[in-house]
Design a protein around this motif. Structure first.
Motif, PDB file in Angstrom:
ATOM      1  N   LEU A 149       1.604   2.525  10.254  1.00  4.92           N
ATOM      2  CA  LEU A 149       1.857   2.918  11.638  1.00  4.92           C
ATOM      3  C   LEU A 149       2.195   1.737  12.537  1.00  4.92           C
ATOM      4  CD1 LEU A 149      -1.013   5.522  12.154  1.00  4.92           C
ATOM      5  CD2 LEU A 149       1.394   5.985  11.687  1.00  4.92           C
ATOM      6  N   GLY A 150       1.741   0.541  12.181  1.00  8.34           N
ATOM      7  CA  GLY A 150       1.997  -0.597  13.046  1.00  8.34           C
ATOM      8  C   GLY A 150       1.394  -1.878  12.498  1.00  8.34           C
ATOM      9  N   TRP A 184      -7.087   0.037   6.437  1.00  7.33           N
ATOM     10  CA  TRP A 184      -6.100  -0.988   6.779  1.00  7.33           C
ATOM     11  C   TRP A 184      -4.712  -0.590   6.263  1.00  7.33           C
ATOM     12  CZ3 TRP A 184      -6.508  -5.661   9.423  1.00  7.33           C
ATOM     13  CH2 TRP A 184      -5.420  -6.529   9.320  1.00  7.33           C
ATOM     14  N   GLY A 185      -4.648  -0.110   5.023  1.00  8.31           N
ATOM     15  CA  GLY A 185      -3.364   0.265   4.438  1.00  8.31           C
ATOM     16  C   GLY A 185      -2.693   1.404   5.174  1.00  8.31           C
ATOM     17  N   PHE A 227       0.856  -1.193   0.000  1.00 10.15           N
ATOM     18  CA  PHE A 227       0.000   0.000   0.000  1.00 10.15           C
ATOM     19  C   PHE A 227       0.890   1.240   0.000  1.00 10.15           C
ATOM     20  CE2 PHE A 227      -3.240   2.933   1.656  1.00 10.15           C
ATOM     21  CZ  PHE A 227      -4.366   2.497   0.986  1.00 10.15           C
ATOM     22  N   PRO A 228       1.623   1.466  -1.094  1.00  9.44           N
ATOM     23  CA  PRO A 228       2.547   2.609  -1.134  1.00  9.44           C
ATOM     24  C   PRO A 228       1.804   3.935  -1.088  1.00  9.44           C
ATOM     25  CG  PRO A 228       2.341   1.616  -3.315  1.00  9.44           C
ATOM     26  CD  PRO A 228       1.604   0.714  -2.367  1.00  9.44           C
ATOM     27  N   ALA A 245     -15.805  -1.995   0.854  1.00  9.40           N
ATOM     28  CA  ALA A 245     -14.562  -2.758   0.726  1.00  9.40           C
ATOM     29  C   ALA A 245     -13.373  -1.832   0.491  1.00  9.40           C
ATOM     30  CB  ALA A 245     -14.678  -3.768  -0.409  1.00  9.40           C
ATOM     31  N   ALA A 246     -13.564  -0.799  -0.336  1.00  6.91           N
ATOM     32  CA  ALA A 246     -12.463   0.124  -0.613  1.00  6.91           C
ATOM     33  C   ALA A 246     -12.100   0.934   0.630  1.00  6.91           C
ATOM     34  CB  ALA A 246     -12.839   1.051  -1.761  1.00  6.91           C
ATOM     35  N   ALA A 247     -13.118   1.379   1.400  1.00  9.01           N
ATOM     36  CA  ALA A 247     -12.846   2.127   2.630  1.00  9.01           C
ATOM     37  C   ALA A 247     -12.094   1.249   3.627  1.00  9.01           C
ATOM     38  CB  ALA A 247     -14.155   2.625   3.239  1.00  9.01           C
ATOM     39  N   ASN A 248     -12.492  -0.031   3.720  1.00  5.26           N
ATOM     40  CA  ASN A 248     -11.778  -0.958   4.585  1.00  5.26           C
ATOM     41  C   ASN A 248     -10.307  -1.042   4.190  1.00  5.26           C
ATOM     42  OD1 ASN A 248     -14.252  -1.526   5.754  1.00  5.26           O
ATOM     43  ND2 ASN A 248     -14.433  -3.567   4.868  1.00  5.26           N
TER      44      ASN A 248
END
Length: 304
Positions: free
Chosen positions: A55-56, A49-50, A6-7, A42-45
């Motif tokens: 961050l962690g 997540w990306g 997820f660049p 799905a895209a918002a998820n």
């Protein structure tokens, strides 16, 4: 999906600054107006997540192994030992969650209410030290938190933890009065003393005081990250819409942050298996087979 999948060439540097602010600054960051209305669920998820992966490492939020959580009212009561705060529209007093960091992305807002507030754990600690120094030592004692029926077979149904620890030059707090009180249902948990109740009352009063708390405009498209060790958060009760498609919906992540602060071995209580760093919190998932329906309602699960 990892951060490498997820660049974010224009946002990655800002996320590094956010990570530093969470650990070494004020302990929370609010990113305003991500255009969630442009995206499918799905895209918002995936976006959430990306961003979180920069961050962690996500850790499990419950015994079902949900890594991407959905905060929605299920009609359950907090008085039910199996209920967690994200499943109800009831008021949530100031508390911390069971991970290094909490991430929240608002997809839909409630009809009214759901006001969010944050307060510095260090500010609360310093105020206790100034007003009731006799209570400070009690913060470091072992207290007992209800695990809300999410312990693994053979484990204790409660965690024995300090409310405050000081390690590596940093103060960390773990506090959830609802769980502290509901742990009293177990006969082998020591009874709360009147001085314990005095301490909890003072923590709640200080955290909710106008002098210390900060109310946050958490609106649709807003992304809020909190360091659970440095900040307590709360949410007011809310009224929701009748239409299921309009009801309040907030995505949530529990993150084990990279290069997180040192924590003493007893900070999380019983050993945890999080799928990430076992010393960074989370709820150990049970080895269960989930139906497609339950996955859809609950969120993403561990990739067994």
């Amino acid at each position: 999906m990892t951060a490498g999948d997820f660049p974010l060439p224009t946002l990655a540097c800002e996320l590094e600054r956010i990570a530093d602010e969470l650990e070494n600054g004020r302990g929370f960051v609010l990113v305003k107006r991500i255009p969630v209305e442009r995206y499918s669920q799905a895209a918002a998820n995936t976006i959430f997540w990306g961003v979180g992966r920069h961050l962690g490492v996500p850790v499990s939020q419950n015994a079902s192994g949900h890594m991407l959580g959905h905060a929605r009212d299920t009609g359950r009561s907090l008085a039910d030992p199996g209920t967690r705060g994200y499943q109800t529209r009831a008021r949530l007093p100031f508390h911390t969650d069971g991970s290094d960091a909490l991430g929240l992305l608002c997809l839909r807002a409630a009809r009214s209410g759901a006001r969010t507030a944050v307060v510095s754990s260090a500010a609360v600690y310093n105020a206790i030290l100034a007003r009731r120094p006799d209570l400070v030592e009690r913060l470091y004692r072992t207290h007992f938190l209800d695990r809300r029926e999410e312990q693994a077979p053979g484990e204790r149904p409660y965690a024995a933890v300090p409310l405050v620890s000081f390690s590596g030059g940093k103060l960390s707090m773990r506090y959830n009065r609802c769980y502290l009180e509901s742990a009293q249902r177990f006969p082998d948990v020591p009874r709360l003393e009147p001085t314990d109740v005095e301490l909890f009352d003072l923590v709640d009063a200080l955290a909710g005081s106008p002098e210390l708390r900060l109310e946050v405009d958490f609106e649709v498209g807003d992304l809020l990250f909190l360091n659970n060790h440095a900040v307590l958060h709360s949410r007011t009760e809310y009224e929701d819409f009748d239409d299921p498609e309009l009801k309040r919906h907030v995505l949530r992540l529990w993150l084990a942050v990279r290069q997180g602060r040192h924590l003493p071995p007893d900070f999380w209580g019983d050993p945890h298996s999080t799928g990430g760093d076992p010393d960074r919190g989370g709820v150990a998932p049970r080895d269960v087979i989930a139906t497609q329906k339950s996955v859809g309602l609950g969120g993403c699960r561990h990739p067994w």
